[in-house]
Design a protein around this motif. Sequence first.
Motif, PDB file in Angstrom:
ATOM      1  N   LYS A  31      38.640 -30.089 -23.908  1.00  0.00           N
ATOM      2  CA  LYS A  31      39.827 -29.789 -23.102  1.00  0.00           C
ATOM      3  C   LYS A  31      40.167 -30.903 -22.115  1.00  0.00           C
ATOM      4  N   VAL A  32      39.218 -31.795 -21.888  1.00  0.00           N
ATOM      5  CA  VAL A  32      39.416 -32.829 -20.874  1.00  0.00           C
ATOM      6  C   VAL A  32      40.667 -33.676 -21.155  1.00  0.00           C
ATOM      7  N   LEU A  33      41.094 -33.763 -22.398  1.00  0.00           N
ATOM      8  CA  LEU A  33      42.347 -34.470 -22.737  1.00  0.00           C
ATOM      9  C   LEU A  33      43.174 -33.612 -23.683  1.00  0.00           C
ATOM     10  N   HIS A  34      44.483 -33.562 -23.439  1.00  0.00           N
ATOM     11  CA  HIS A  34      45.366 -32.886 -24.404  1.00  0.00           C
ATOM     12  C   HIS A  34      45.328 -33.692 -25.719  1.00  0.00           C
ATOM     13  N   PRO A  35      45.277 -33.019 -26.872  1.00  0.00           N
ATOM     14  CA  PRO A  35      45.094 -33.740 -28.137  1.00  0.00           C
ATOM     15  C   PRO A  35      46.111 -34.854 -28.413  1.00  0.00           C
ATOM     16  N   ALA A  36      47.326 -34.734 -27.886  1.00  0.00           N
ATOM     17  CA  ALA A  36      48.332 -35.767 -28.220  1.00  0.00           C
ATOM     18  C   ALA A  36      48.289 -36.965 -27.264  1.00  0.00           C
ATOM     19  N   THR A  37      47.471 -36.884 -26.221  1.00  0.00           N
ATOM     20  CA  THR A  37      47.494 -37.905 -25.160  1.00  0.00           C
ATOM     21  C   THR A  37      47.337 -39.323 -25.680  1.00  0.00           C
ATOM     22  N   LEU A  38      46.475 -39.474 -26.671  1.00  0.00           N
ATOM     23  CA  LEU A  38      46.159 -40.861 -27.055  1.00  0.00           C
ATOM     24  C   LEU A  38      47.183 -41.470 -28.005  1.00  0.00           C
ATOM     25  N   LYS A  39      48.069 -40.644 -28.549  1.00  0.00           N
ATOM     26  CA  LYS A  39      49.075 -41.199 -29.485  1.00  0.00           C
ATOM     27  C   LYS A  39      49.911 -42.279 -28.808  1.00  0.00           C
ATOM     28  N   PRO A  40      50.544 -41.979 -27.659  1.00  0.00           N
ATOM     29  CA  PRO A  40      51.327 -43.041 -27.004  1.00  0.00           C
ATOM     30  C   PRO A  40      50.456 -44.211 -26.553  1.00  0.00           C
ATOM     31  N   ALA A  41      49.243 -43.893 -26.092  1.00  0.00           N
ATOM     32  CA  ALA A  41      48.367 -44.968 -25.596  1.00  0.00           C
ATOM     33  C   ALA A  41      47.988 -45.908 -26.743  1.00  0.00           C
ATOM     34  N   ILE A  42      47.760 -45.349 -27.924  1.00  0.00           N
ATOM     35  CA  ILE A  42      47.403 -46.183 -29.075  1.00  0.00           C
ATOM     36  C   ILE A  42      48.613 -47.022 -29.495  1.00  0.00           C
ATOM     37  N   ARG A  43      49.794 -46.414 -29.512  1.00  0.00           N
ATOM     38  CA  ARG A  43      51.002 -47.149 -29.921  1.00  0.00           C
ATOM     39  C   ARG A  43      51.211 -48.381 -29.054  1.00  0.00           C
ATOM     40  N   LYS A  44      50.967 -48.254 -27.758  1.00  0.00           N
ATOM     41  CA  LYS A  44      51.241 -49.384 -26.851  1.00  0.00           C
ATOM     42  C   LYS A  44      49.966 -50.059 -26.356  1.00  0.00           C
ATOM     43  N   ILE A  45      48.821 -49.647 -26.897  1.00  0.00           N
ATOM     44  CA  ILE A  45      47.498 -50.137 -26.447  1.00  0.00           C
ATOM     45  C   ILE A  45      47.386 -50.153 -24.913  1.00  0.00           C
ATOM     46  N   VAL A  46      47.624 -48.990 -24.364  1.00  0.00           N
ATOM     47  CA  VAL A  46      47.420 -48.814 -22.925  1.00  0.00           C
ATOM     48  C   VAL A  46      45.969 -48.353 -22.753  1.00  0.00           C
ATOM     49  N   LYS A  47      45.199 -49.032 -21.909  1.00  0.00           N
ATOM     50  CA  LYS A  47      43.822 -48.583 -21.680  1.00  0.00           C
ATOM     51  C   LYS A  47      43.844 -47.280 -20.886  1.00  0.00           C
ATOM     52  N   VAL A  48      42.922 -46.386 -21.216  1.00  0.00           N
ATOM     53  CA  VAL A  48      42.916 -45.086 -20.545  1.00  0.00           C
ATOM     54  C   VAL A  48      41.592 -44.912 -19.799  1.00  0.00           C
ATOM     55  N   TYR A  49      41.693 -44.422 -18.572  1.00  0.00           N
ATOM     56  CA  TYR A  49      40.495 -44.175 -17.775  1.00  0.00           C
ATOM     57  C   TYR A  49      40.450 -42.694 -17.411  1.00  0.00           C
ATOM     58  N   VAL A  50      39.287 -42.067 -17.569  1.00  0.00           N
ATOM     59  CA  VAL A  50      39.133 -40.673 -17.151  1.00  0.00           C
ATOM     60  C   VAL A  50      38.130 -40.640 -16.005  1.00  0.00           C
ATOM     61  N   GLY A  51      38.533 -40.103 -14.870  1.00  0.00           N
ATOM     62  CA  GLY A  51      37.627 -40.081 -13.718  1.00  0.00           C
ATOM     63  C   GLY A  51      37.815 -38.809 -12.912  1.00  0.00           C
TER      64      GLY A  51
END
Length: 456
Positions: A257-277
């Motif tokens: 649950k820590v991330l919504h399942p679709a969260t990484l789709k946009p991040a992968i498309r634009k290669i945005v680094k993601v940090y969880v804290g």
Amino acid sequence: MPDLIKVAKFGGTSMADLEAMRRCAKIVAADHDKKVIVVSATSGTTNMLTHIFNSSSESERTSFLKQIQERHITLAHELETDGALVTKVEKILEDLERAVDALEAESMVERDHLLSFGERLSSVIFAEVLNELTGDVIWLDAREVIITDDFHGSAEPHISKLAEKAEEKIIPIIKKNRIVSQGFIGSTEDGVTTTLGRGGSDYSAALFAEAIEADVLEIWTDVTAIYSTDPRIVSDARPITEITFDEAAELSTFGAKVLHPATLKPAIRKIVKVYVGSSIHPDKPGTWIVKQTRENPVIRAISLRRDQTLITIHSLDMLHRFGYLARIFEILAKYKISVDLVTTSEVSVSLTLDTGAQSVNQSSSVNRAIEELRTFSDVRLEKGLTLIALVGNKLHATAGLSGPVFGELQNINIRLICHGASSHNLCFLVDERDAEGVVRVLHKKFITEKVKTATT
Ligand code: ADP
Ligand code: ASP
Ligand code: MG
């Protein structure tokens, strides 16, 4: 313009009360690069709004409405501003009251309208809390930017329109100011409010990050990192320092649950680094989600998704005939039913549905699809199952993996196994009563003990 552009998202527990909001504001104020701040509703508010929508009892509705009103008015008063905030909050609460009075059962359009109030309320309050520290905050209605289709309850964004809107409404502002906006909500091109699905604020933040071509997306939550499994289930779950986009996407799809399942789709498309804290312990190390990691263990984490339904479709008429699978999937597509795991034999197909994530409308579509499937097959439903996923690398190409995994589960009835389609997961279904025990056994064997051997 700042050197880096960061989008920061704060979830419901991070917005729980004024103290929590002030902690988040401090995290933002300490970093000039955090330019777009996306917030969830205060914790529990979306659940209360959902209860209002689902309840047919007038007194129950009124009681939840009162709780929401009191909670937000108290927050606005506690802030002791010049009264402008209280007026803003009161205005939104009046609109909410009108929305509750006008509610019609089963209208997904009204449900989205109602559920949008949680984020609208928390964001105006948080904008004020942050502005006290930074003095540079502009509140933005996310519905002016997050343009979606009209699939209410789980709307899909129009990516190119988001970029256009961001160019117009965000880019010029973040040269000097910070924006506070809402997660979870969007609007159709005609201005009708939509939502992106429960837990969707992570996805919203990723969409904002993609639209403004941010360098980093930060998800601030109530755990310090992504863990090797849900720390509520396994107390010695390990925080993960680095994980790949692919693995984290599988983990969230299969229930973390820590991330919504679709969260990484946009991040992968634009290669945005993601940090969880953690917004409670921001100094503790979090998780970086990146394209490639230095270490690539076969099993990095284990997730679990409850409330799954297994549908088995069986037809002897189909023996040696072609087109059977096509016919089944045509029907599922017609009713917009999303299927997760599939296994087949000559005359049977088993597939799983994520019943827990279905809206009322979606479950009635499932019923209609099943009726249609029954016109040419036997259809059997099994409910109360939990999907367990082992997530890591090269699981499809690792010799001797399934023996030890299933060897640990000799007394457990495993209803379905999917292995091989993805290099990043091995999934199976068990009865929900066995699920947490299975996660604990597998975590001990493949994560805790592995780490112990590696360090001794
Ligand atoms: P937020 O309100 O910040 O969006 P959520 O409640 O949606 O927070 O997500 C955080 C929760 O996700 C944690 O409290 C934790 O119990 C749960 N969770 C499930 N799996 C994991 C995991 N593998 N790592 C960390 N947290 C997890
Ligand atoms: N407030 C919404 C929910 O509770 C969205 C979110 O918190 O991500 O589902
Ligand atoms: Mg969440």
